[in-house]
Write an enzyme that holds these catalytic residues in place. Structure first.
Site, PDB file in Angstrom:
ATOM      1  CB  CYS A  85      -0.973  -0.035   1.178  1.00  0.00           C
ATOM      2  SG  CYS A  85      -2.359   1.119   0.997  1.00  0.00           S
ATOM      3  CG  HIS A 180      -3.578  -3.761   3.276  1.00  0.00           C
ATOM      4  ND1 HIS A 180      -2.589  -3.214   4.069  1.00  0.00           N
ATOM      5  CD2 HIS A 180      -4.240  -2.714   2.727  1.00  0.00           C
ATOM      6  CE1 HIS A 180      -2.655  -1.894   4.001  1.00  0.00           C
ATOM      7  NE2 HIS A 180      -3.644  -1.567   3.193  1.00  0.00           N
ATOM      8  CD  GLU A 182      -1.174  -6.078   5.707  1.00  0.00           C
ATOM      9  OE1 GLU A 182      -1.271  -4.872   5.955  1.00  0.00           O
ATOM     10  OE2 GLU A 182      -0.896  -6.520   4.573  1.00  0.00           O
ATOM     11  N   GLY A 236      -2.781 -13.066  35.625  1.00  0.00           N
ATOM     12  CA  GLY A 236      -3.020 -12.812  34.209  1.00  0.00           C
ATOM     13  C   GLY A 236      -2.102 -13.674  33.351  1.00  0.00           C
ATOM     14  CB  SER A 239       2.345 -11.976  35.641  1.00  0.00           C
ATOM     15  OG  SER A 239       1.092 -12.446  36.087  1.00  0.00           O
TER      16      SER A 239
END
Length: 524
Positions: A85, A180, A182, A236, A239
């Site tokens: 792009c 694009h 991706e 979480g 961690s």
């Protein structure tokens, strides 16, 4: 041991919302990639020594004055280059082609015809024309287009509205696409990127979960030696994976501090202790700090103030506990690659702060610990794969995101123990039923919110005047935008009835049907 960084792709970021997606797609192909600003400089690029370079899209117009350009070394280094792009447009402009603004922006689905059997696109197609030409279903998003090829380039793709939708200089291995590859809307995008990365750049698939874990463990051992490490364990994903990784790498040299703020989900503290202390043998210090947090939040209604108080107090308590650990020399953190990218990007000063980041702010300078961040090269999906590789439970690794301030920002206004207890139970019922109905993994995030208002209800022959909770469930790919999840009415009815019948103090349940934008995912 395999050197997983020996072959790498450099992605120069021109400001596209899809830049991180490019890096993730390259890594999914087994090749390490890094994102750096388009103006990182010739010396940096030479020292980085990439196998190939990808120029991202971006919001600017190549036809404007002072707009971004790729460093000159991109085109003199002798490695393959792919412009996407804006990356195609700046490549054309810098190498002697012609770019013009188009009257109508092309945004959305398009069909591209491949030309000339280029090494990039040859044999890759979704359909063929009656004449035998390959057609690709792609995603376009541009306001400029190349109208004149640079010297040495040939046409490799076109659409009805963009006669030059792809170009290539095969001799110098420069390729450019107006669409694009991706994004998932470009159906053959993965094959196109694979062709560029694996065949044209000749990269091997070294970036695998097993190799990443082996590399991380070796690097931690080499860096830490025999010294002690302290980690703030929240429960979480990030961690938790750091804790598992460090336990494998350095064992008893690791001490985790788990601060129970009183603002966690139902039984979360016990689950963290069971997983790490009992199952994995990690040394975990559990600090019950509920009273300190509730006292500090008394009378505070502003969301930003609540965030700052929770963050500051967490750091304070963590600092106190870390100081008690003899000979601790290192602080481990669950920083991941998007944090690193966002931190670098924020230095430009162009981003608007919508909310302060959920993650706890910097630790005090008085804390003389060196920092170790074993996940700082990894995207979230890679972190999850590593968690599974290290033996963490699937339910923990794929748990929905939970804000750093916890229930502190899911209770609107002032935080009280009564509110937190009610919300915890309502949230647990919602999540339990999502699992039971096989819906948990079909939504990206789901939770309950406590509204500090009372609503009249009827139970038996009596009237109730109790609190309201809202349920929130969203579907998203990147959490930048999200749509509300269209959960079945029967399911919502069941959850509502359970919450109202089983939790004295709640008389009404609502369902949030706001998308992002305009709403944010969290209420505060």
């Amino acid at each position: 041991m395999t050197d997983i960084h020996a072959q790498k792709i450099l992605i120069l970021d021109f400001g596209s919302q899809y830049t991180q997606l490019i890096a993730r797609r390259v890594r999914e192909l087994g090749v390490y990639s890094e994102i750096h600003p388009y103006d990182c400089g010739d010396d940096f690029i030479t020292e980085f020594a990439p196998q190939g370079i990808i120029l991202s899209g971006g919001p600017e117009s190549v036809t404007g004055t002072g707009t971004p350009r790729a460093p000159a070394s991109v085109f003199t280094l002798g490695v393959p280059v792919l412009g996407i792009c804006y990356g195609m447009q700046t490549m054309a402009a810098q190498l002697g082609g012609k770019v013009e603004a188009v009257e109508h922006r092309e945004f959305g689905y398009a069909q591209v015809r491949a030309h000339g059997h280029s090494q990039l696109l040859n044999g890759i197609e979704d359909h063929t024309t009656p004449e035998g030409h390959g057609l690709l279903d792609v995603w376009m998003s541009h306001g400029d287009q190349v109208v004149g090829l640079p010297p040495g380039f040939k046409l490799i793709a076109s659409t009805e509205s963009a006669p030059i939708a792809g170009m290539a200089d095969e001799e110098r291995r420069f390729y450019a696409l107006q669409f694009h590859p991706e994004v998932t809307h470009t159906r053959q995008g993965k094959r196109i990127l694979e062709r560029f990365v694996r065949k044209l750049c000749q990269c091997e698939a070294r970036w695998t979960t097993g190799n990443i874990v082996e590399d991380a463990i070796t690097r931690v051992r080499n860096r830490i030696g025999a010294e002690r490490v302290v980690l703030g364990l929240s429960g979480g994903v990030d961690s938790s994976v750091v804790a598992a990784l460090l336990q494998h790498a350095i064992g008893e040299q690791l001490t985790c501090v788990f601060v129970d703020t009183g603002l966690l989900r139902l039984n979360e503290g016990d689950q963290v202790m069971a997983t790490f202390a009992e199952h994995m043998g990690v040394r975990v210090i559990r600090v019950n700090a509920e009273e300190r947090f509730l006292q500090a939040l008394q009378g505070i209604a502003d969301p930003e103030d609540k965030r700052k108080i929770i963050g500051r107090l967490f750091v304070e308590i963590f600092d106190e506990e870390a100081a008690k650990i003899e000979d601790a020399r290192w602080l481990a953190q669950g920083t991941i690659y998007p944090d690193v990218i966002e931190s670098a990007g924020s230095k430009t000063g162009k981003a608007h702060v919508i909310k302060s980041h959920h993650n706890v702010g910097g630790l005090p300078e008085t804390m003389k610990l060196q920092l170790v961040e074993p996940l700082r090269e990894l995207f979230k999906d890679e972190v999850r794969q590593i968690g599974l590789e290290l033996g963490l439970p699937y339910e923990m690794v794929y748990r929905h995101p939970f804000p750093g301030p916890g229930l502190g920002v899911r209770i609107l206004g002032e935080v009280r123990k009564e509110y937190a207890d009610l919300l915890r139970r309502a949230d647990a019922i919602f999540i339990e039923e999502l699992y039971r109905h096989d819906l948990y993994d079909k939504v990206s995030q789901a939770f309950a919110v406590f509204l500090p208002v009372k609503s009249v209800g009827v139970m038996g022959d009596g009237r109730r005047y109790d609190y309201v909770v809202a349920l929130r469930a969203v579907e998203t790919i990147d959490f930048m935008t999200a749509r509300w999840a269209h959960l079945p009415y029967d399911f919502l009815d069941l959850v509502s009835r359970r919450i109202i019948n089983e939790i004295p103090g709640i008389s009404r349940v609502t369902y949030d049907i706001s998308g992002k934008p305009p709403a944010t995912i969290e209420w505060e």
